[in-house]
Design a protein around this motif. Structure first.
Motif, PDB file in Angstrom:
ATOM      1  N   ASP A  52       0.863  -1.192   0.043  1.00 18.99           N
ATOM      2  CA  ASP A  52      -0.098  -0.149  -0.013  1.00 18.99           C
ATOM      3  C   ASP A  52       0.717   1.257   0.157  1.00 18.99           C
ATOM      4  O   ASP A  52       0.534   2.233  -0.886  1.00 18.99           O
ATOM      5  N   HIS A  74       2.775   1.441  -3.528  1.00 14.00           N
ATOM      6  CA  HIS A  74       2.061   1.963  -4.513  1.00 14.00           C
ATOM      7  C   HIS A  74       1.667   3.539  -4.269  1.00 14.00           C
ATOM      8  O   HIS A  74       1.427   4.157  -5.239  1.00 14.00           O
ATOM      9  N   THR A 115      -5.779  -1.302   0.758  1.00 13.17           N
ATOM     10  CA  THR A 115      -6.036  -2.574   0.053  1.00 13.17           C
ATOM     11  C   THR A 115      -5.823  -3.659   0.661  1.00 13.17           C
ATOM     12  O   THR A 115      -4.354  -3.841   1.578  1.00 13.17           O
ATOM     13  N   TRP A 159      -4.510  -6.407   0.209  1.00 15.92           N
ATOM     14  CA  TRP A 159      -3.511  -7.148  -0.912  1.00 15.92           C
ATOM     15  C   TRP A 159      -3.628  -8.641  -1.002  1.00 15.92           C
ATOM     16  O   TRP A 159      -3.555  -9.214  -2.045  1.00 15.92           O
ATOM     17  N   TRP A 163       3.053 -13.314  -7.583  1.00 19.35           N
ATOM     18  CA  TRP A 163       3.482 -11.725  -7.410  1.00 19.35           C
ATOM     19  C   TRP A 163       5.001 -11.806  -6.982  1.00 19.35           C
ATOM     20  O   TRP A 163       5.583 -12.852  -6.699  1.00 19.35           O
ATOM     21  N   ASN A 182       2.172  -7.566  -9.628  1.00 20.49           N
ATOM     22  CA  ASN A 182       1.160  -8.618  -9.670  1.00 20.49           C
ATOM     23  C   ASN A 182       1.291  -9.334 -10.963  1.00 20.49           C
ATOM     24  O   ASN A 182       1.183  -8.966 -11.946  1.00 20.49           O
ATOM     25  N   LEU A 195       0.441  -6.589 -13.770  1.00 26.16           N
ATOM     26  CA  LEU A 195      -0.245  -5.287 -12.957  1.00 26.16           C
ATOM     27  C   LEU A 195       0.276  -5.035 -11.946  1.00 26.16           C
ATOM     28  O   LEU A 195       1.141  -5.787 -11.087  1.00 26.16           O
ATOM     29  N   ASP A 196       0.064  -3.692 -11.824  1.00 30.15           N
ATOM     30  CA  ASP A 196       0.465  -3.036 -10.587  1.00 30.15           C
ATOM     31  C   ASP A 196       2.084  -3.102 -10.556  1.00 30.15           C
ATOM     32  O   ASP A 196       2.675  -3.114  -9.059  1.00 30.15           O
ATOM     33  N   THR A 197       2.772  -2.714 -11.418  1.00 29.57           N
ATOM     34  CA  THR A 197       4.205  -2.879 -11.519  1.00 29.57           C
ATOM     35  C   THR A 197       4.725  -1.567 -10.895  1.00 29.57           C
ATOM     36  O   THR A 197       4.663  -0.653 -11.229  1.00 29.57           O
TER      37      THR A 197
END
Length: 131
Positions: free
Chosen positions: A17, A20, A31, A33, A44, A58, A70-72
């Motif tokens: 969190d 990000h 989140t 996660w 991940w 992810n 995702l979410d790199t």
């Protein structure tokens, strides 16, 4: 300092969190996660330096041949040191081991050099529909 890339690394939800929030310049989201990853991910990758989470990606999947990054994110103070390329390489290695044939990613224009030159992705035609 040594950077460790860990497939399915253990963390508390506050770590990704905060990463990000810093990496994408937005407020903390609180989140869950672990639950998100449990429900939707092949795995991940966590990048660690001196016990701190400095990178994360992810790897979602369709349950078959396709995996998706995702979410790199890499901590702003660690960018340009190969952390992101290590995240992607570890993700690709483990998606391949899970018998995925394709690893997909979408990204903003400013990240073209990273994904194409540093990570070896090839340009494709794709579509996006804003919902």
């Amino acid at each position: 300092m040594t950077i460790i890339h860990e497939w399915r690394g253990d963390f508390d939800d506050a770590a990704p969190d905060a990463l990000h929030a810093a990496g994408f310049d937005h407020p903390l989201s609180r989140t869950d996660w672990r639950e998100r990853l449990r429900r939707h991910s092949l795995g991940w990758v966590c990048a660690w330096e001196d016990g701190s989470l400095i990178g994360f990606v992810n790897v979602a999947w369709d349950g078959g041949a396709h995996a998706f990054l995702l979410d790199t994110v890499v901590a702003p103070h660690c960018r340009g040191r190969g952390v992101g390329a290590g995240l992607v390489a570890t993700a690709a290695e483990n998606a391949r081991a899970a018998r995925c044939a394709w690893l997909h990613v979408d990204f903003g224009e400013r990240l073209r050099p990273f994904y194409f030159a540093a990570c070896g992705f090839q340009e494709t035609t794709a579509g996006l529909l804003a919902l």
